[in-house]
Design a protein around this motif. Structure first.
Motif, mmCIF file in Angstrom:
data_model
loop_
_atom_site.group_PDB
_atom_site.id
_atom_site.type_symbol
_atom_site.label_atom_id
_atom_site.label_comp_id
_atom_site.label_asym_id
_atom_site.label_seq_id
_atom_site.Cartn_x
_atom_site.Cartn_y
_atom_site.Cartn_z
ATOM 1 N N PRO A 120 0.817 -1.225 0.000
ATOM 2 C CA PRO A 120 0.000 0.000 0.000
ATOM 3 C C PRO A 120 0.847 1.271 0.000
ATOM 4 N N TYR A 121 2.106 1.151 0.381
ATOM 5 C CA TYR A 121 2.998 2.318 0.396
ATOM 6 C C TYR A 121 3.270 2.857 -1.010
ATOM 7 N N LYS A 122 2.903 2.103 -2.045
ATOM 8 C CA LYS A 122 3.103 2.570 -3.426
ATOM 9 C C LYS A 122 1.882 3.303 -3.982
ATOM 10 N N ARG A 123 0.832 3.473 -3.170
ATOM 11 C CA ARG A 123 -0.418 4.048 -3.671
ATOM 12 C C ARG A 123 -0.430 5.573 -3.554
ATOM 13 N N TRP A 124 -0.856 6.205 -4.628
ATOM 14 C CA TRP A 124 -1.118 7.644 -4.619
ATOM 15 C C TRP A 124 -2.464 7.850 -3.945
ATOM 16 N N GLU A 125 -2.685 9.026 -3.345
ATOM 17 C CA GLU A 125 -3.900 9.255 -2.572
ATOM 18 C C GLU A 125 -5.157 9.234 -3.462
ATOM 19 N N PRO A 126 -6.240 8.614 -2.965
ATOM 20 C CA PRO A 126 -7.471 8.491 -3.762
ATOM 21 C C PRO A 126 -8.024 9.819 -4.259
ATOM 22 N N HIS A 127 -8.024 10.856 -3.416
ATOM 23 C CA HIS A 127 -8.630 12.121 -3.844
ATOM 24 C C HIS A 127 -7.878 12.727 -5.024
ATOM 25 N N ARG A 128 -6.604 12.403 -5.148
ATOM 26 C CA ARG A 128 -5.822 12.935 -6.266
ATOM 27 C C ARG A 128 -6.206 12.262 -7.572
ATOM 28 N N TYR A 129 -6.479 10.976 -7.518
ATOM 29 C CA TYR A 129 -6.992 10.298 -8.718
ATOM 30 C C TYR A 129 -8.327 10.912 -9.139
ATOM 31 N N GLN A 136 -14.766 4.832 -3.486
ATOM 32 C CA GLN A 136 -14.461 6.071 -2.767
ATOM 33 C C GLN A 136 -14.020 7.160 -3.738
ATOM 34 N N ILE A 137 -13.138 6.812 -4.671
ATOM 35 C CA ILE A 137 -12.649 7.784 -5.655
ATOM 36 C C ILE A 137 -13.806 8.287 -6.512
ATOM 37 N N ALA A 138 -14.612 7.364 -7.015
ATOM 38 C CA ALA A 138 -15.753 7.750 -7.870
ATOM 39 C C ALA A 138 -16.709 8.656 -7.102
ATOM 40 N N GLY A 139 -16.873 8.405 -5.809
ATOM 41 C CA GLY A 139 -17.750 9.228 -4.990
ATOM 42 C C GLY A 139 -17.234 10.637 -4.760
ATOM 43 N N ARG A 165 5.948 8.637 6.528
ATOM 44 C CA ARG A 165 6.052 9.971 5.897
ATOM 45 C C ARG A 165 5.524 9.955 4.461
ATOM 46 N N ARG A 166 5.928 8.960 3.710
ATOM 47 C CA ARG A 166 5.486 8.782 2.321
ATOM 48 C C ARG A 166 5.630 10.059 1.483
ATOM 49 N N GLU A 167 6.706 10.814 1.740
ATOM 50 C CA GLU A 167 6.918 12.051 0.977
ATOM 51 C C GLU A 167 7.007 11.795 -0.516
ATOM 52 N N CYS A 168 7.578 10.661 -0.879
ATOM 53 C CA CYS A 168 7.773 10.349 -2.302
ATOM 54 C C CYS A 168 6.445 10.283 -3.050
ATOM 55 N N MET A 169 5.363 9.916 -2.348
ATOM 56 C CA MET A 169 4.047 9.889 -2.974
ATOM 57 C C MET A 169 3.282 11.179 -2.720
ATOM 58 N N ARG A 170 3.362 11.686 -1.499
ATOM 59 C CA ARG A 170 2.599 12.888 -1.146
ATOM 60 C C ARG A 170 3.044 14.115 -1.936
ATOM 61 N N ASP A 171 4.314 14.158 -2.318
ATOM 62 C CA ASP A 171 4.833 15.344 -3.003
ATOM 63 C C ASP A 171 4.539 15.357 -4.503
ATOM 64 N N ILE A 172 3.942 14.294 -5.017
ATOM 65 C CA ILE A 172 3.575 14.265 -6.437
ATOM 66 C C ILE A 172 2.269 15.026 -6.601
ATOM 67 N N SER A 173 2.309 16.103 -7.372
ATOM 68 C CA SER A 173 1.140 16.977 -7.493
ATOM 69 C C SER A 173 0.167 16.477 -8.554
ATOM 70 N N GLU A 174 -1.100 16.786 -8.321
ATOM 71 C CA GLU A 174 -2.110 16.471 -9.323
ATOM 72 C C GLU A 174 -1.798 17.179 -10.644
ATOM 73 N N GLU A 175 -1.288 18.406 -10.552
ATOM 74 C CA GLU A 175 -1.028 19.184 -11.772
ATOM 75 C C GLU A 175 -0.013 18.498 -12.671
ATOM 76 N N ASN A 176 1.033 17.909 -12.094
ATOM 77 C CA ASN A 176 2.025 17.218 -12.924
ATOM 78 C C ASN A 176 1.434 15.990 -13.605
#
Length: 198
Positions: free
Chosen positions: A41-50, A79-82, A167-178
């Motif tokens: 699960p540590y490889k997952r990007w946050e659902p709200h960003r999808y 959850q994402i679709a919602g 911390r998961r900075e490697c995933m959290r710091d990836i922006s939706e805009e990019n």
């Protein structure tokens, strides 16, 4: 290129699903697989960003977004679709990887993390946007001859195998805009390829 064989029976299952959902092949189809295996699960990007990226693809390109999933990932997909402003399509439970390959083959662009489905999408030849965090983006990149863009953040501790990282900075710091920018490029690539194919 790799040859991914999909039996006719599995093709028909997916074609029937596309017909039932009234999916229009003249409009872009974006397949999104937000999950990873239960052990990573540590490889997952946050659902709200999808949700944000999917909404933007629909808004800008009139895309039809299909979320694929396996096992317990259905809850996350719902959850994402919602969270989305626009309607997304949720794939049915699939019987095998051949049916998943057919969903991807019938799509124009794939979005997801570093997972088996990402590689399967690349093997069937659709442009890939891959969101990478802790895993090595060189060792695990999609098939090189399929158009793809890897989105990642350059931080000192990546790549790593720290499954319990909080911390998961490697995933959290990836922006939706990019990711949205990469999606625009890959949708344009898909349009060009369709035009060249006739």
């Amino acid at each position: 290129p790799p040859a991914v064989y999909v039996p006719e029976a599995d093709q028909e299952v997916i074609q029937r699903f596309f017909r039932q959902q009234h999916i229009d092949r003249r409009r872009p189809i974006v397949a999104i697989h937000p999950g990873t295996s239960p052990s990573t699960p540590y490889k997952r990007w946050e659902p709200h960003r999808y949700a944000v990226v999917a909404d933007k693809a629909i808004e800008e390109s009139a895309a039809q977004v299909i979320f694929t999933w396996a096992g317990a990932e259905l809850e996350m997909v719902n959850q994402i679709a919602g969270m989305m402003k626009y309607k997304a399509i949720i794939a049915p439970a699939l019987d095998n990887l051949c049916q998943l390959a057919e969903v991807f083959r019938c799509s124009d662009v794939y979005l997801g993390g570093d997972t088996g489905p990402m590689h399967l999408a690349a093997f069937v030849g659709i442009p890939v946007v891959a969101v990478f965090g802790p895993t090595d983006h060189i060792v695990n990149e999609p098939y090189a001859l399929t158009p793809h863009i890897i989105i990642r953040d350059e931080i000192k501790c990546s790549p790593c195998r720290k499954y319990t990282c909080s911390r998961r900075e490697c995933m959290r710091d990836i922006s939706e805009e990019n990711v949205i920018k990469a999606m625009r490029i890959m949708l344009e690539t898909a349009r060009d390829r369709k035009a060249q194919a006739g």
